[in-house]
Design an enzyme around this catalytic site. Structure first.
Site, PDB file in Angstrom:
ATOM      1  CG  ASP A 328      -1.990  -0.719   1.355  1.00 16.30           C
ATOM      2  OD1 ASP A 328      -2.328  -1.253   0.315  1.00 16.30           O
ATOM      3  OD2 ASP A 328      -2.611  -0.785   2.438  1.00 16.30           O
ATOM      4  CG  ASP A 632      -6.057  -1.127   4.252  1.00 16.83           C
ATOM      5  OD1 ASP A 632      -6.748  -1.535   3.307  1.00 16.83           O
ATOM      6  OD2 ASP A 632      -5.500  -0.019   4.243  1.00 16.83           O
ATOM      7  CG  ASP A 636      -7.360  -5.079   0.678  1.00 18.61           C
ATOM      8  OD1 ASP A 636      -7.687  -4.933  -0.517  1.00 18.61           O
ATOM      9  OD2 ASP A 636      -6.971  -4.152   1.398  1.00 18.61           O
TER      10      ASP A 636
HETATM   11  P1  ATP Z   1      -3.391   3.744  -0.242  1.00 18.83           P
HETATM   12  O1  ATP Z   1      -2.697   2.723  -1.027  1.00 18.83           O
HETATM   13  O2  ATP Z   1      -2.837   5.100  -0.446  1.00 18.83           O
HETATM   14  O3  ATP Z   1      -3.584   3.372   1.188  1.00 18.83           O
HETATM   15  P2  ATP Z   1      -6.000   3.014  -0.667  1.00 18.83           P
HETATM   16  O4  ATP Z   1      -5.869   1.909  -1.615  1.00 18.83           O
HETATM   17  O5  ATP Z   1      -6.242   2.749   0.758  1.00 18.83           O
HETATM   18  O6  ATP Z   1      -4.791   3.937  -0.849  1.00 18.83           O
HETATM   19  P3  ATP Z   1      -8.546   4.110  -0.762  1.00 18.83           P
HETATM   20  O7  ATP Z   1      -8.632   4.277   0.720  1.00 18.83           O
HETATM   21  O8  ATP Z   1      -9.262   3.051  -1.472  1.00 18.83           O
HETATM   22  O9  ATP Z   1      -7.054   4.039  -1.184  1.00 18.83           O
HETATM   23  O10 ATP Z   1      -8.913   5.506  -1.358  1.00 18.83           O
HETATM   24  C1  ATP Z   1      -9.002   5.720  -2.717  1.00 18.83           C
HETATM   25  C2  ATP Z   1      -9.454   7.136  -2.937  1.00 18.83           C
HETATM   26  O11 ATP Z   1     -10.764   7.320  -2.383  1.00 18.83           O
HETATM   27  C3  ATP Z   1      -8.584   8.162  -2.246  1.00 18.83           C
HETATM   28  O12 ATP Z   1      -7.569   8.602  -3.105  1.00 18.83           O
HETATM   29  C4  ATP Z   1      -9.563   9.277  -1.949  1.00 18.83           C
HETATM   30  O13 ATP Z   1      -9.667  10.142  -3.059  1.00 18.83           O
HETATM   31  C5  ATP Z   1     -10.877   8.576  -1.762  1.00 18.83           C
HETATM   32  N1  ATP Z   1     -11.176   8.378  -0.340  1.00 18.83           N
HETATM   33  C6  ATP Z   1     -10.469   7.671   0.558  1.00 18.83           C
HETATM   34  N2  ATP Z   1     -11.049   7.686   1.760  1.00 18.83           N
HETATM   35  C7  ATP Z   1     -12.174   8.402   1.651  1.00 18.83           C
HETATM   36  C8  ATP Z   1     -13.235   8.792   2.542  1.00 18.83           C
HETATM   37  N3  ATP Z   1     -13.245   8.408   3.817  1.00 18.83           N
HETATM   38  N4  ATP Z   1     -14.234   9.550   2.062  1.00 18.83           N
HETATM   39  C9  ATP Z   1     -14.231   9.915   0.772  1.00 18.83           C
HETATM   40  N5  ATP Z   1     -13.295   9.594  -0.111  1.00 18.83           N
HETATM   41  C10 ATP Z   1     -12.269   8.866   0.298  1.00 18.83           C
END
Ligand code: ATP
Length: 893
Positions: A328, A632, A636
């Site tokens: 991640d 996480d 996943d």
């Molecule tokens: P990383 O690898 O950086 O941890 P991730 O795979 O966990 O990223 P996600 O959490 O799926 O990424 O988030 C993807 C996108 O969704 C983010 O770039 C953001 O723009 C949006 N996002 C994340 N969390 C929220 C939230 N709580 N509310 C609204 N939009 C969100």
């Protein structure tokens, strides 16, 4: 008392019965209840009784052979031999018993580190607590990926689905809601309840705890009493099987020698039999299984110290052979300490100042310092940031911390900077409904009503998705038609600086609407602006990525974030190929074969969803890579299960992800993955060292006896002397190797192939070479002594001491399988090595010079000069094997 039927009650009745409020309990109430109801825990499965564990040490074919020998020697009235054999068995059992106990304890404490937590309202504030501290009346928040921590009556549910297979056997998730159920509803139909131990697969909810610990449904049927996992891995199991076959082979050879000696060489039977017993004891590596188990346990402990908690032991082995890490971004490579730094509106770009999560700081137009930021628009942005949010900020001694998602924490801090007073705004605009965030549609939306008959939807999410939902944008003059090109440029500009970009939008709706559905978010929203959040890379991650590349391990970043942001962060942490990025959309266009071809070239994958992670793992595995994958979220789990080493985040990871993983990172840090891999390599090396030391030692001792028997000459060491060597060395010197630290160049070697056999050509050759050197050493000193006219007893004492001295020097050699032994580091050794060496040396002096032992073992005092020769033989052995290794390392780098 008959249980109240919680599922048929209204929630206020539940509250009344449990004497709690919709704001949860106070800390005092909770403490009093904890004292009354006890911890929210199920009793552990009974630890295996001490006696049983002790006797289990004897349940082993090697030990049976020894016990049988001891009985036969006793029948032959060779009391001393019989006693020494029993002593060998007993000492082995005691060492095995003590070490196994320690290993079990270690595993137990590591399991406790994984105890789940729950988000609870206490004193009206959201806090995260160990699930064991929950009490009836607590108000618990649930979200996708959580394991339900106690039995609860749900008071709110938004798209909440729970998989109740542990209770009902039904694997399809059940929709949950908050209205009462009919009295006669069966467990599986109680949709207003959430039961302890079941898994939230999607949505959000909250509920009042109605039963904890053994009062819960699961507690009553005690299904959760998990079997204790045996302390073993495939490799160690294989060695166990190998040791058993070896025993059979040795017994066969022993039998044949007995026949040969008796019928061909005409040795007296009794003496011959004793010799064969000595031979068997010498050749059977009885201590090996115990030492390997200890090696594993030490590895697990070392990993835990480096924040990597092993859930499945076989992972220790796999970790050592990992050739690609899929990680991640947020929190693993970056710090996950977010801060809003930029706000982009239709007509202005503003800089947001401040420190950490502290809710104070200015918002300025740096390019045009004369222009004031537009108050109305700022507050609209602040409103979305504050209300479309599930996190909470806490202050303690001037330090601000987040409870919940750090990104949402940053938004709360930002909202305060826009001039909003959170308490007042929350009271004015209570939330009526929610669409929780999920990685699929990448936004979160909430519905709010004020007390003057206004209602609005507030929404925040990934800009690509949010832009598609908007038809208008806010300007100082009011809403106008949206200019998507403008916003896309701004998104790219923010992302290329490594900022995480979030779009904020809203929509007015009729007051009568009290439910929020996906269909309400239909492309008619008004965009307020973009927020740019900074999340600096972890400095230590840069170093760890470099270490991986040196160790031949590729690092791939797989993120849900924007491609531009991912590229910028990839560059900052020094990924191998940080110039290319593949998005989830591009990945979807490739079939499995095409993906497998491309997957090696690309190191950055952006805007991916959990399903893409699974495809990436499979593509990499099809290229013969051993894949470590982090995760996480609840979705996943399949990728984590499929990966060779599934790694879950301990802090931000869901229970579902943790349960699907082999390893949990206590600190979510990339550096801990690399530390775990280093330890994995060390454990493998140490297993190899234990084997490389034990087998030639046994081989050398056995070969000495066999050769003497075949040549028809006097034995250089008697049966009882061989028993002595096994008694003291098998349980001392070998164990020292389990504690060996990582070799200096361990992370400069390419990963080992998973198919590589443990006993490969090089090791087989080493076993043969050392066996021959042992033979040469023993026979040289023996014939030297006889030539000098020494008594047979003295010659044997010299041979016996030579054997032990060679074992010690061989031990020092084995410590450095891959590097030179001529460094200060190597010579200094470890405290364990020296402790064991000193113990063995003292024991040798005792058997050589103490009269009672001399009588028992038939030894004689050794003159000083000859003692020096004995040590000299050890040095010579060391020199030969070390030179041979240096030559081999240079020949086959
Ligand atoms: P990383 O690898 O950086 O941890 P991730 O795979 O966990 O990223 P996600 O959490 O799926 O990424 O988030 C993807 C996108 O969704 C983010 O770039 C953001 O723009 C949006 N996002 C994340 N969390 C929220 C939230 N709580 N509310 C609204 N939009 C969100």
């Amino acid at each position: 008392m008959k249980d109240p039927h919680w599922h048929e009650m209204e929630t206020d009745e539940v509250c009344r019965t449990l004497e709690c409020s919709v704001n949860g309990l106070t800390t005092e109430q909770a403490q009093a209840r904890l004292a009354h109801y006890g911890a929210n825990q199920l009793p552990d499965s009974a630890p295996s009784s001490v006696l049983k564990r002790f006797f289990r040490q004897f349940h082993n074919i090697l030990i049976y052979v020894l016990l049988a020998s001891s009985v036969i020697t006793a029948m032959l009235q060779h009391w001393a031999d019989s006693l020494v054999i029993l002593a060998v068995v007993l000492v082995n059992a005691i060492v095995g018993f003590l070490q196994e106990g320690k290993a079990e304890q270690a595993m137990q404490s590591i399991r406790q580190m994984l105890s789940p937590r729950a988000a609870v309202l206490r004193d009206g504030k959201r806090v995260s607590l160990p699930a064991g501290q929950l009490v009836p009346g607590d108000l618990v928040l649930l979200e996708a990926g959580d394991r339900v921590p106690a039995d609860m009556r749900l008071s709110k549910a938004h798209g909440l689905q729970i998989q109740e297979a542990v209770l009902t056997g039904e694997s399809v998730p059940v929709d949950k809601q908050s209205a009462p159920n009919p009295a006669e509803a069966e467990l599986g139909d109680r949709t207003a309840m959430a039961f302890s131990g079941t898994l939230v697969t999607s949505g959000q909810g909250r509920g009042l705890v109605v039963a904890t610990g053994t009062d819960t449904q699961i507690g009553r049927i005690s299904l959760m009493l998990k079997e204790v996992e045996p302390l073993t891995t495939p490799l160690v199991e294989q060695m166990g099987i190998f040791a058993r076959w070896l025993t059979l082979l040795i017994l066969l050879i022993g039998g044949l020698l007995l026949l040969f000696g008796h019928f061909v060489m005409h040795y007296p039977f009794e003496e011959l039999f004793m010799t064969i017993v000595g031979l068997s004891v010498a050749a059977i590596p009885e201590g090996l299984p115990a030492v390997l188990t200890i090696t594993l346990a030490i590895g697990v402990q070392r990993m835990a110290r480096r924040n990597a908690i092993v859930r499945h032991l076989p992972a220790i082995e796999t970790l050592g052979s990992v050739s690609v890490i899929c990680t991640d971004k947020t929190g693993t490579l970056t710090r996950n300490e977010m801060q809003v730094s930029t706000l982009i509106l239709a007509e202005q770009t503003l800089q947001v100042e401040g420190q950490g999560y502290h809710p104070g700081g200015e918002i300025l137009d740096v390019q045009h310092p004369d222009r004031d930021p537009p108050e109305d628009l700022l507050q609209e942005a602040g409103l979305v940031a504050l209300l479309c949010n599930d996190a909470a900020l806490h202050e303690k001694a001037g330090q601000w911390t987040v409870e919940g998602d750090p990104m949402e924490g940053a938004l709360l801090s930002f909202a305060a900077k826009t001039g909003l007073v959170p308490e007042r705004v929350r009271q004015r605009w209570p939330r009526t409904d929610t669409i929780p965030f999920d990685a699929q549609h990448r936004y979160m939306a909430t519905l709010h009503h004020d007390h003057q008959g206004h209602a609005r939807i507030l929404l925040k999410g990934a800009p690509e998705n949010v832009l598609n939902l908007c038809s208008r944008m806010m300007t100082i003059q009011g809403p106008v038609n949206i200019d998507k090109g403008y916003w896309q440029d701004r998104v790219n500009q923010l992302a290329s600086g490594g900022q995480r970009v979030l779009a904020l939008a809203m929509k007015q709706v009729p007051d009568g609407q009290t439910q929020l559905n996906m269909s309400d978010i239909d492309g008619s929203l008004t965009l307020i602006g973009l927020l740019g959040l900074i999340d600096p890379p972890r400095r230590e991650a840069v170093q760890a990525v470099r270490e991986c590349l040196d160790a031949g391990i590729r690092v791939k970043m797989i993120t849900g974030d924007h491609a531009g942001t991912a590229l910028a962060v990839g560059r900052q942490v020094g990924l191998h190929n940080a110039g290319q990025v593949m998005t989830g959309a591009e990945l979807e266009k490739l079939d499995d074969v095409a993906l497998a071809m491309r997957v090696n070239e690309v190191d950055i994958f952006a805007r991916t969803s959990p399903a893409h992670k699974l495809r990436l793992v499979m593509a990499l595995q099809s290229q013969q890579m051993t894949v470590a994958m982090t995760g996480d979220g609840v979705n996943d789990a399949p990728a984590l299960k499929r990966a060779d080493a599934g790694i879950a985040m301990g802090r931000k990871g869901s229970e579902a992800a943790k349960e699907a993983s082999d390893l949990v990172l206590a600190d979510d840090n990339f550096v801990s993955i690399v530390a775990a891999i280093r330890e994995g390599r060390t454990v493998y090396d140490n297993i190899k060292k234990v084997i490389s030391w034990t087998l030639p030692t046994s081989g050398g001792e056995a070969a000495t006896i066999i050769l003497a028997l075949l040549l028809g000459m006097a034995l250089p060491v008697t049966a009882i002397q061989i028993l002595w060597i096994n008694l003291i060395t098998a349980v001392t010197l070998g164990i020292a190797l389990a504690f060996e630290p990582t070799e200096a160049n361990s992370m400069q070697r390419p990963p080992r192939s998973r198919q590589a056999p443990l006993i490969d050509g090089a090791l087989a050759w080493h076993i043969l070479l050392v066996t021959l050197l042992f033979l040469a050493g023993v026979f040289s000193i023996f014939s030297y002594a006889l030539d000098k006219g020494y008594s047979l007893e003295l010659a044997r004492t010299l041979a016996l001491n030579t054997l032990v001295v060679m074992e010690i020097f061989h031990l020092f050699f084995i410590r450095n399988l891959y590097g030179t032994s001529f460094t200060w580091q190597a010579i200094r050794g470890t405290p364990v090595i020296w402790l064991m060496t000193l113990t063995v040396t003292a024991a040798q002096f005792a058997i050589t010079y103490l009269p009672p032992l001399q009588k028992l073992f038939g030894t004689r005092p050794v003159p000083l000069y000859d003692g020096l020769i004995v040590v000299g033989i050890g040095v010579a052995l060391f020199a030969v094997v070390e030179l041979e290794k240096q030559l081999r390392l240079r020949l086959v780098p």
